[in-house]
Write a protein that holds these residues in place. Structure first.
Motif, mmCIF file in Angstrom:
data_model
loop_
_atom_site.group_PDB
_atom_site.id
_atom_site.type_symbol
_atom_site.label_atom_id
_atom_site.label_comp_id
_atom_site.label_asym_id
_atom_site.label_seq_id
_atom_site.Cartn_x
_atom_site.Cartn_y
_atom_site.Cartn_z
ATOM 1 N N LEU A 2 -10.492 40.696 -5.225
ATOM 2 C CA LEU A 2 -11.236 40.042 -6.283
ATOM 3 C C LEU A 2 -10.559 40.386 -7.599
ATOM 4 C CD1 LEU A 2 -13.772 38.354 -7.002
ATOM 5 C CD2 LEU A 2 -14.909 40.526 -7.462
ATOM 6 N N ILE A 34 -13.331 44.104 0.271
ATOM 7 C CA ILE A 34 -12.733 43.392 -0.862
ATOM 8 C C ILE A 34 -12.358 44.415 -1.922
ATOM 9 C CG2 ILE A 34 -13.101 41.715 -2.714
ATOM 10 C CD1 ILE A 34 -15.211 40.370 -0.943
ATOM 11 N N LEU A 61 -11.569 35.168 -6.163
ATOM 12 C CA LEU A 61 -11.498 35.843 -4.869
ATOM 13 C C LEU A 61 -10.316 35.280 -4.109
ATOM 14 C CD1 LEU A 61 -12.774 37.819 -2.824
ATOM 15 C CD2 LEU A 61 -14.147 35.895 -1.996
ATOM 16 N N ARG A 63 -7.481 35.772 -0.712
ATOM 17 C CA ARG A 63 -7.141 36.435 0.556
ATOM 18 C C ARG A 63 -5.806 35.892 1.009
ATOM 19 N NH1 ARG A 63 -11.035 36.911 5.633
ATOM 20 N NH2 ARG A 63 -10.538 34.757 6.019
ATOM 21 N N LEU A 88 -15.451 35.319 2.672
ATOM 22 C CA LEU A 88 -14.315 35.799 3.469
ATOM 23 C C LEU A 88 -14.255 35.129 4.834
ATOM 24 C CD1 LEU A 88 -14.255 39.619 2.747
ATOM 25 C CD2 LEU A 88 -12.838 37.829 1.739
#
Length: 96
Positions: A2, A34, A61, A63, A88
Protein backbone atom coordinates in the motif's frame (compact mmCIF):
# COMPACT_ATOMS: atom_id res chain seq x y z
CA UNK A 1 2.00 -3.07 -0.94
CA UNK A 2 0.00 0.00 0.00
CA UNK A 3 1.70 3.15 -1.23
CA UNK A 4 0.49 6.23 0.62
CA UNK A 5 1.41 9.25 -1.51
CA UNK A 6 1.85 12.34 0.65
CA UNK A 7 2.08 15.95 -0.56
CA UNK A 8 5.54 17.53 -0.84
CA UNK A 9 4.68 20.59 1.19
CA UNK A 10 3.34 18.87 4.21
CA UNK A 11 1.02 20.06 6.89
CA UNK A 12 2.26 21.18 10.26
CA UNK A 13 4.85 18.78 11.70
CA UNK A 14 2.46 17.54 14.40
CA UNK A 15 -0.08 16.62 11.70
CA UNK A 16 2.57 14.71 9.73
CA UNK A 17 3.56 12.84 12.91
CA UNK A 18 -0.09 11.92 13.51
CA UNK A 19 -0.46 10.68 9.91
CA UNK A 20 2.64 8.51 10.21
CA UNK A 21 1.42 7.14 13.56
CA UNK A 22 -1.96 6.27 11.99
CA UNK A 23 -0.19 4.51 9.11
CA UNK A 24 1.92 2.54 11.60
CA UNK A 25 -1.27 1.48 13.39
CA UNK A 26 -2.76 0.39 10.06
CA UNK A 27 0.40 -1.62 9.35
CA UNK A 28 -0.01 -3.44 12.66
CA UNK A 29 -3.62 -4.22 11.75
CA UNK A 30 -2.71 -5.51 8.28
CA UNK A 31 0.21 -7.57 9.55
CA UNK A 32 2.33 -9.25 6.90
CA UNK A 33 -0.48 -9.34 4.32
CA UNK A 34 0.08 -5.77 3.09
CA UNK A 35 3.11 -3.56 3.61
CA UNK A 36 2.23 0.11 4.19
CA UNK A 37 4.77 2.45 2.60
CA UNK A 38 4.42 6.23 3.00
CA UNK A 39 5.96 8.09 0.04
CA UNK A 40 6.71 11.75 0.66
CA UNK A 41 6.35 13.93 -2.43
CA UNK A 42 9.14 16.21 -1.21
CA UNK A 43 11.63 13.38 -0.78
CA UNK A 44 10.52 11.19 -3.72
CA UNK A 45 8.77 13.51 -6.20
CA UNK A 46 9.36 11.26 -9.22
CA UNK A 47 7.68 8.31 -7.50
CA UNK A 48 4.65 10.37 -6.51
CA UNK A 49 4.47 11.96 -9.98
CA UNK A 50 4.64 8.53 -11.68
CA UNK A 51 1.23 7.65 -10.20
CA UNK A 52 -0.46 10.71 -11.78
CA UNK A 53 -2.53 11.33 -8.66
CA UNK A 54 -4.63 14.47 -9.19
CA UNK A 55 -4.93 15.09 -5.44
CA UNK A 56 -2.69 14.25 -2.52
CA UNK A 57 -2.77 12.47 -0.19
CA UNK A 58 -3.75 9.37 -2.11
CA UNK A 59 -3.18 5.67 -1.59
CA UNK A 60 -2.60 2.91 -4.10
CA UNK A 61 -2.79 -0.80 -3.36
CA UNK A 62 -0.36 -2.75 -5.54
CA UNK A 63 0.46 -6.43 -5.91
CA UNK A 64 3.32 -7.60 -8.12
CA UNK A 65 3.28 -4.31 -10.03
CA UNK A 66 -0.48 -4.40 -10.68
CA UNK A 67 -2.71 -1.67 -9.25
CA UNK A 68 -5.60 -3.22 -7.35
CA UNK A 69 -7.14 -0.10 -5.83
CA UNK A 70 -6.65 3.66 -5.73
CA UNK A 71 -8.38 6.21 -3.57
CA UNK A 72 -7.87 9.88 -2.70
CA UNK A 73 -7.32 10.75 0.92
CA UNK A 74 -5.66 8.75 3.65
CA UNK A 75 -6.43 5.08 4.37
CA UNK A 76 -8.47 5.57 7.50
CA UNK A 77 -11.65 4.41 9.15
CA UNK A 78 -12.64 1.23 10.93
CA UNK A 79 -13.31 -0.78 7.77
CA UNK A 80 -10.25 0.20 5.72
CA UNK A 81 -8.13 -2.81 6.72
CA UNK A 82 -10.89 -5.23 5.74
CA UNK A 83 -11.46 -3.40 2.46
CA UNK A 84 -7.76 -3.51 1.57
CA UNK A 85 -7.46 -7.18 2.48
CA UNK A 86 -10.56 -8.00 0.41
CA UNK A 87 -8.93 -6.44 -2.67
CA UNK A 88 -6.06 -8.93 -2.50
CA UNK A 89 -8.28 -11.83 -3.47
CA UNK A 90 -7.14 -15.41 -2.95
CA UNK A 91 -3.48 -15.99 -2.24
CA UNK A 92 -1.79 -18.07 -4.92
CA UNK A 93 0.39 -20.93 -3.80
CA UNK A 94 3.99 -21.03 -5.00
CA UNK A 95 4.33 -23.19 -8.07
CA UNK A 96 0.72 -22.85 -9.22
Amino acid sequence: MLLVLLPPVGPAPQVRVAVLAALAALQRELGAAIRVLPVDGGTHPSVVHSFHAPNLPCFVLMRQGVELMRQCGLPEGEAIALLLLSKLGPVEEAGE
